[in-house]
Motif scaffolding. Structure first.
Motif, mmCIF file in Angstrom:
data_model
loop_
_atom_site.group_PDB
_atom_site.id
_atom_site.type_symbol
_atom_site.label_atom_id
_atom_site.label_comp_id
_atom_site.label_asym_id
_atom_site.label_seq_id
_atom_site.Cartn_x
_atom_site.Cartn_y
_atom_site.Cartn_z
ATOM 1 N N THR A 456 0.870 -1.163 0.000
ATOM 2 C CA THR A 456 0.000 0.000 0.000
ATOM 3 C C THR A 456 0.916 1.225 0.000
ATOM 4 N N PRO A 457 0.388 2.430 -0.091
ATOM 5 C CA PRO A 457 1.265 3.610 -0.062
ATOM 6 C C PRO A 457 2.132 3.690 1.190
ATOM 7 N N ASP A 458 1.668 3.131 2.309
ATOM 8 C CA ASP A 458 2.397 3.289 3.572
ATOM 9 C C ASP A 458 2.932 1.994 4.165
ATOM 10 N N TYR A 459 2.423 0.847 3.712
ATOM 11 C CA TYR A 459 2.792 -0.414 4.352
ATOM 12 C C TYR A 459 3.124 -1.485 3.310
ATOM 13 N N ARG A 460 3.912 -2.453 3.783
ATOM 14 C CA ARG A 460 4.267 -3.598 2.959
ATOM 15 C C ARG A 460 4.085 -4.856 3.814
ATOM 16 N N TYR A 461 3.514 -5.880 3.222
ATOM 17 C CA TYR A 461 3.277 -7.133 3.935
ATOM 18 C C TYR A 461 3.969 -8.268 3.190
ATOM 19 N N VAL A 462 4.950 -8.885 3.852
ATOM 20 C CA VAL A 462 5.654 -10.038 3.299
ATOM 21 C C VAL A 462 5.073 -11.273 3.983
ATOM 22 N N ILE A 463 4.387 -12.109 3.186
ATOM 23 C CA ILE A 463 3.597 -13.203 3.757
ATOM 24 C C ILE A 463 4.118 -14.545 3.252
ATOM 25 N N GLU A 464 4.299 -15.480 4.173
ATOM 26 C CA GLU A 464 4.702 -16.842 3.826
ATOM 27 C C GLU A 464 3.635 -17.806 4.332
ATOM 28 N N PHE A 465 3.279 -18.802 3.502
ATOM 29 C CA PHE A 465 2.232 -19.751 3.847
ATOM 30 C C PHE A 465 2.802 -21.135 4.134
ATOM 31 N N TYR A 487 14.124 -4.173 1.425
ATOM 32 C CA TYR A 487 13.267 -3.051 1.819
ATOM 33 C C TYR A 487 13.747 -2.334 3.081
ATOM 34 N N GLU A 488 14.921 -2.688 3.583
ATOM 35 C CA GLU A 488 15.353 -2.158 4.867
ATOM 36 C C GLU A 488 15.594 -0.652 4.844
ATOM 37 N N LEU A 489 15.926 -0.085 3.713
ATOM 38 C CA LEU A 489 16.155 1.361 3.617
ATOM 39 C C LEU A 489 14.925 2.102 3.109
ATOM 40 N N ASP A 490 13.837 1.355 2.960
ATOM 41 C CA ASP A 490 12.589 1.939 2.471
ATOM 42 C C ASP A 490 11.844 2.613 3.620
ATOM 43 N N ASP A 491 11.130 3.697 3.313
ATOM 44 C CA ASP A 491 10.362 4.410 4.337
ATOM 45 C C ASP A 491 9.092 3.661 4.737
ATOM 46 N N LYS A 492 8.641 2.755 3.904
ATOM 47 C CA LYS A 492 7.436 2.005 4.241
ATOM 48 C C LYS A 492 7.705 1.070 5.413
ATOM 49 N N LYS A 493 6.687 0.919 6.265
ATOM 50 C CA LYS A 493 6.777 -0.064 7.338
ATOM 51 C C LYS A 493 6.493 -1.439 6.759
#
Length: 514
Positions: A456-465, A487-493
């Motif tokens: 999303t504009p503010d968040y990122r979800y890394v999902i493993e099943f 993504y460690e240097l990205d501003d998104k949470k």
């Protein structure tokens, strides 16, 4: 301007003053340069109008072509030929008798004009006899036009016996085209798919497939050049009605309806049905998708447990794109040829086509249509539920939206097998796609593949099943393989989410979030 929505007859279109996008330069080339053609295009793309245009041309109705490109061709003789037009789009083929009856009706009408011999007992022999007598009686070779040749085959997907019956009937019937070659001036067969390349037309080695030829990429559909040439004023009216600038309106038209590529180096083509409806209603909508229910696509995907994300980002060779078999384990060719995927790129070195959704109309419609087949029918999906789920994702509330997913999956999808991890992954992919989120499954990293990546504009979800494993194992895999490192240097949470599905409960057993 009178827009020809749903009008497929060239003669009535021209006589009644409807807009006609001039395709007669391509029609002229087809008629002059070859004899036997096959063309595959998605439904509602103008195949029937093309066939009708050819019919008027070979019937010598020059008055209908006044002012069009072919009217200025001095080498076209405008001779009147006997034209036999077979339209297979008019029947529902749920039994062998339906196809036999339709072909018999066609032959009876032609026999009323050209006669019949007692020895002509089969459908193929009768067709062959008609072609010969038409040529002898008129002194002109015959033109044969077949519209939607593959509809019986498409409707019998999953029914091997019926497929075999239809294949045998059509193969014998179309065999007349080869045996009566000396009596035929021109023949064209159109359809959505290419079953005939291997089976129905296997004996017709003189049938030229123009479906992926660059010079005929826009023989059906609307090119961008035609858009600006024929609809310049309509674009301005549409822009004003939707409070858009002209540039914004053009860009939205491109995103919604452009993007069909029938050759790796050809320009994109607009969906004509959706474009015309948009200009008439002055509203952007999913017009093409709403006109048909692609049940055969869902049957293929369900039967072969195909990954939806893999489907939408496929890389295939030309041989795969051009091959369809009723028992094939690869649904990609029929999905591509039906217009739900198109060519997005080409790897020349390896001879591979990169496929994807043509535009937003197809992507949105396809996902929304698939939803009932992958999601529980008992779970309420009211506007309030959708709004809350979307809000949870957009505001960084992974525990809350995982709980909603668990509830959504609590009852198994009807008639679907959920004993594979990929089937659960498909369900989650459909849910996030329905909400319009950036969604990628099997996202490649330097050390593996993320099962699902949501942004999303503010968040990122890394999902493993995991299926019948543990949520903790899934989360640990994200850490061990450093899926979040890029993504460690990205501003998104960035949230890491491990999800375990239970085959016993057919839903999410547990999730953990970090």
């Amino acid at each position: 301007m009178k827009l020809p929505i749903g009008i497929q007859d060239f003669e009535s279109l021209r006589k009644d003053g409807y807009l006609y996008i001039d395709k007669t330069e391509q029609v002229y080339r087809l008629a002059l340069e070859g004899r036997y053609y096959f063309l595959s295009r998605p439904r509602r793309f103008g195949k029937s109008l093309l066939i009708s245009t050819l019919k008027a041309l070979f019937l010598g109705k020059r008055e209908l072509f006044k002012g069009l490109a072919i009217d200025s061709k001095d080498d076209w003789e405008w001779a009147v030929h006997p034209v036999m037009h077979l339209d297979l789009n008019t029947e529902k083929y749920d039994s062998k008798e339906k196809l036999d009856n339709l072909l018999n009706d066609f032959l009876v009408k032609e026999e009323a004009k050209y006669g019949r011999q007692e020895s002509e007992t089969s459908l193929g022999l009768r067709f062959q006899g008609i072609i010969q007598r038409a040529c002898e009686k008129t002194g002109q070779r015959v033109v044969i036009l077949v519209d939607e040749y593959d509809k019986p085959m498409l409707q019998a997907i999953g029914n091997r016996q019926l497929q075999d019956d239809y294949r045998g009937t059509l193969k014998g019937f179309y065999g007349a085209l080869k045996s009566m070659d000396g009596c035929i001036k021109f023949a064209m067969l159109t359809g959505v798919t290419k079953f005939g390349k291997v089976s129905v037309f296997s004996d017709l080695n003189n049938l030229e497939d123009i479906s992926m030829l660059r010079r005929y990429y826009d023989v059906c559909g609307i090119s961008e050049e035609e858009l600006f040439s024929y609809f310049d004023q309509q674009i301005d009216v549409l822009a004003e009605a939707n409070d858009l600038t002209r540039a914004e309106c053009i860009e939205k038209l491109r995103k919604m309806y452009d993007g069909y590529h029938f050759h790796q180096n050809a320009k994109g083509v607009y969906n004509p049905f959706s474009l015309l409806n948009t200009f008439k209603s002055l509203e952007f909508g999913s017009y093409w998708f709403e006109t048909g229910t692609p049940t055969y696509l869902v049957e293929l995907l369900k039967r072969h447990h195909y990954s939806l994300e893999e489907m939408a980002t496929s890389e295939v060779t030309a041989d795969v794109l051009n091959s369809i078999d009723a028992e094939s384990h690869d649904p990609i060719p029929v999905i591509y040829q039906s217009g739900y995927l198109t060519i997005k790129g080409y790897k020349e070195r390896f001879g591979k086509y990169i496929l994807g959704f043509p535009n937003q109309e197809v992507e949105k419609g396809f996902v929304q249509y698939l939803a009932p087949f992958y999601l529980s029918k008992r779970e309420s999906r009211s506007a309030f539920d959708v709004e809350k789920f979307t809000d949870d994702v957009e505001t960084g509330q992974p525990d809350r939206f995982c709980k909603r997913l668990q509830t959504l999956l609590a009852s198994a999808p009807y008639d679907a097998e959920m004993s594979r991890e990929g089937n659960y992954q498909n369900v989650v992919w459909v849910v996030f796609k329905m909400m319009g989120f950036y969604t990628e499954a099997e996202y490649k990293t330097s050390d593996g593949r993320i099962d699902l990546l949501i942004e999303t504009p503010d968040y990122r979800y890394v999902i493993e099943f995991k299926l019948d494993g543990t949520a903790e194992e899934a989360l640990q895999q994200i850490k061990d393989r450093q899926y979040t490192l890029p993504y460690e240097l990205d501003d998104k949470k960035t949230f890491m989410i491990g999800i375990n599905f239970s085959d016993a409960t057919r839903t999410i057993e547990k999730w953990v979030v970090e």
